[in-house]
Design an enzyme around this catalytic site. Structure first.
Site, PDB file in Angstrom:
ATOM      1  N   HIS A 276      37.727 -23.063   2.724  1.00  0.00           N
ATOM      2  CA  HIS A 276      37.268 -24.282   2.068  1.00  0.00           C
ATOM      3  C   HIS A 276      37.405 -25.516   2.942  1.00  0.00           C
ATOM      4  O   HIS A 276      37.029 -26.603   2.517  1.00  0.00           O
ATOM      5  CB  HIS A 276      38.061 -24.489   0.775  1.00  0.00           C
ATOM      6  CG  HIS A 276      39.528 -24.710   0.987  1.00  0.00           C
ATOM      7  ND1 HIS A 276      40.334 -23.758   1.558  1.00  0.00           N
ATOM      8  CD2 HIS A 276      40.325 -25.768   0.728  1.00  0.00           C
ATOM      9  CE1 HIS A 276      41.574 -24.224   1.621  1.00  0.00           C
ATOM     10  NE2 HIS A 276      41.591 -25.439   1.132  1.00  0.00           N
ATOM     11  N   CYS A 277      37.936 -25.385   4.154  1.00  0.00           N
ATOM     12  CA  CYS A 277      38.207 -26.570   4.978  1.00  0.00           C
ATOM     13  C   CYS A 277      37.432 -26.594   6.293  1.00  0.00           C
ATOM     14  O   CYS A 277      36.612 -27.472   6.526  1.00  0.00           O
ATOM     15  CB  CYS A 277      39.707 -26.666   5.278  1.00  0.00           C
ATOM     16  SG  CYS A 277      40.706 -27.133   3.855  1.00  0.00           S
ATOM     17  N   ILE A 278      37.707 -25.648   7.172  1.00  0.00           N
ATOM     18  CA  ILE A 278      37.231 -25.744   8.554  1.00  0.00           C
ATOM     19  C   ILE A 278      35.708 -25.745   8.676  1.00  0.00           C
ATOM     20  O   ILE A 278      35.162 -26.489   9.494  1.00  0.00           O
ATOM     21  CB  ILE A 278      37.854 -24.622   9.411  1.00  0.00           C
ATOM     22  CG1 ILE A 278      39.377 -24.720   9.356  1.00  0.00           C
ATOM     23  CG2 ILE A 278      37.407 -24.750  10.862  1.00  0.00           C
ATOM     24  CD1 ILE A 278      40.094 -23.648  10.128  1.00  0.00           C
ATOM     25  N   ILE A 280      33.649 -27.047   6.662  1.00  0.00           N
ATOM     26  CA  ILE A 280      33.095 -28.179   5.916  1.00  0.00           C
ATOM     27  C   ILE A 280      33.595 -29.526   6.412  1.00  0.00           C
ATOM     28  O   ILE A 280      32.823 -30.464   6.628  1.00  0.00           O
ATOM     29  CB  ILE A 280      33.424 -28.013   4.414  1.00  0.00           C
ATOM     30  CG1 ILE A 280      32.693 -26.781   3.859  1.00  0.00           C
ATOM     31  CG2 ILE A 280      33.047 -29.261   3.614  1.00  0.00           C
ATOM     32  CD1 ILE A 280      33.086 -26.421   2.448  1.00  0.00           C
ATOM     33  N   ASP A 281      34.912 -29.645   6.603  1.00  0.00           N
ATOM     34  CA  ASP A 281      35.524 -30.945   6.865  1.00  0.00           C
ATOM     35  C   ASP A 281      34.951 -31.704   8.057  1.00  0.00           C
ATOM     36  O   ASP A 281      34.783 -32.935   7.980  1.00  0.00           O
ATOM     37  CB  ASP A 281      37.035 -30.784   7.037  1.00  0.00           C
ATOM     38  CG  ASP A 281      37.698 -30.286   5.757  1.00  0.00           C
ATOM     39  OD1 ASP A 281      36.997 -30.177   4.732  1.00  0.00           O
ATOM     40  OD2 ASP A 281      38.905 -29.999   5.781  1.00  0.00           O
TER      41      ASP A 281
END
Length: 446
Positions: A276-278, A280-281
């Site tokens: 959910h992070c790498i 997208i962020d």
């Protein structure tokens, strides 16, 4: 010291554990956070729009690996935690943590709809003496430019009536060395009173607090952590392609390089980014940087490299089938090993395995998967056609029926020696077989 009487009263309530806490969004971040708050002695109410989560919680069944059933049952039985879909109950809470998703649109722009809708729910019952903390990963300026105006539209004043802060989540699903309470927590507030309240509240929940000067700084901290990982993974993925063309094993290179005790940190290649992070962020900062007319070429290039990896892997599978089995990908049966985005967890968010399956199907292959953590493909935003597919049975009769196995996620519980004994051809994107000294079959690293 607090300068506002309202802030002073709330601070005293936090310090005495009389403050009631709320967590909005009971997913991989929210539920573990709620349990940590409850264990710290706060009365916690969890809010979520998913009635299925309410049913599970009421039955004492956790759907998050980081929260064992017995912990959930204990906090519920002792009255420190309850869950509801009734957002009107936010009025009862003194501290509200927002832990909702921040995905990207199809055009890779930030989708803040979950944050905005949540803030409108909070605004409907906002009252003096509440601390609102945003934990969702986002671009610098979101707390000040998006959250604050929605809450201030009620007529209440930030820093006087209610208080606003940002504290980025740092969850790492499957990591047994750290939990929510032991991971250092970055905190920031909109003004001195808000910063003091944020420090006091999270300091009661988490062992180590790292205060920073502004909410925008705290938002930038989270993006920096994940951009660092994304860029370095892109670098090693690119090195993998170069060294593979030269006949050099990237895994052997990394194992040797990491023996240097300074100046090097190992990162490992794979079939693409997940979680959910790498994935997208970095694009949150890329989008925000346009406002300042400042290009982020390095970050965008890393995104291109990582996004292209599933295509390279599918080409490797096609090439391997052609050279080793004399068979076209379009006439082959492919078994993808591992659907989750990382090993030993059931989380499939942004998993490259989903993209690999889609690309293989587009090339005409017959595709199935095996994952002991994911028995069935759930509904996803981008892969509706895969929904409902079930993990194949793990036995010789089933696995022998595939022309090639593609190891995308290297769960520890999978019997890799059996895979090598049963399947005639294996493409390994995780170096799983070499690390376990598995022999047999034709094994190709990708």
């Amino acid at each position: 010291m607090s300068t506002s009487p309202v802030a002073t009263e709330l601070l005293q309530a936090i310090q005495s554990r009389r403050a009631k806490a709320a967590v909005i969004g009971l997913g991989y971040v929210g539920l573990p956070l709620a349990m940590s708050m409850a264990r710290a002695g706060f009365s916690v109410t969890g809010f979520d729009i998913d009635p299925g989560k309410m049913t599970a919680i009421q039955a004492g069944q956790s759907y998050i690996e980081a929260v064992p059933d017995h912990i959930l049952q204990k906090e519920c039985a002792e009255g420190r935690f309850s869950a509801t879909c009734e957002f009107a109950r936010l009025a009862e809470c003194d501290v509200i943590a927002i832990c909702v998703p921040t995905p990207l649109t199809r055009h890779r722009d930030p989708d803040l709809s979950f944050i905005e809708n949540t803030c409108r729910q909070i605004a409907a019952t906002l009252r003096p003496g509440q601390l609102i903390s945003l934990e969702s990963t986002t671009y610098p300026g979101t707390t000040e430019e998006v959250v604050k105006p929605i809450l201030a539209a009620t007529g209440l004043k930030a820093g006087t009536d209610f208080f606003l802060g940002f504290s980025p989540e740092r969850e790492d699903p499957g990591n047994r060395d750290f939990d929510t309470s032991t991971i250092p927590k970055v905190v920031a507030g909109d003004g001195e009173d808000a910063r003091e309240l944020m420090t006091a509240f999270y300091g009661a929940v988490v062992k180590t607090i790292v205060p920073v000067s502004t909410t925008a700084t705290a938002e930038a901290v989270k993006l920096t952590e994940n951009i660092f990982r994304a860029v370095n993974i892109a670098l090693v993925n690119e090195l993998k392609l170069v060294y593979d063309a030269m006949g050099i094993d990237i895994w052997e290179v990394i194992d040797a390089a990491k023996t240097k005790p300074f100046g090097y940190m190992p990162f490992y290649p794979g079939p693409g980014l997940g979680g959910h992070c790498i994935p997208i962020d970095p694009f949150y900062l890329t989008w925000k940087s346009r406002e300042y007319d400042t290009p982020t070429r390095f970050i965008e290039l890393a995104g291109e490299v990582n996004t292209a990896m599933p295509h390279h892997i599918v080409e490797k599978v096609a090439e391997t089938l052609d050279r080793k089995a004399g068979k076209a990908l379009s006439r082959s049966r492919v078994l993808v090993i591992g659907l989750a985005y990382k090993k030993n967890v059931p989380d499939i968010r942004e998993s490259p395995s989903l993209r690999l399956m889609e690309l293989l199907i587009e090339r005409g292959a017959e595709v199935a998967y095996h994952d002991p953590f994911v028995p069935e493909v759930p509904k996803t935003r981008e892969y509706a056609d895969l929904m409902g597919r079930r993990s194949v049975t793990w036995n010789r009769e089933t696995v022998e029926g595939f022309d090639v196995a593609l190891i995308s996620t290297d769960h520890d519980s999978i019997d890799y020696q059996a895979l090598a004994d049963w399947c005639p051809l294996i493409v390994d994107t995780r170096n799983a077989l070499a690390r376990r000294k598995v022999e047999g079959s034709i094994i190709v690293k990708a």
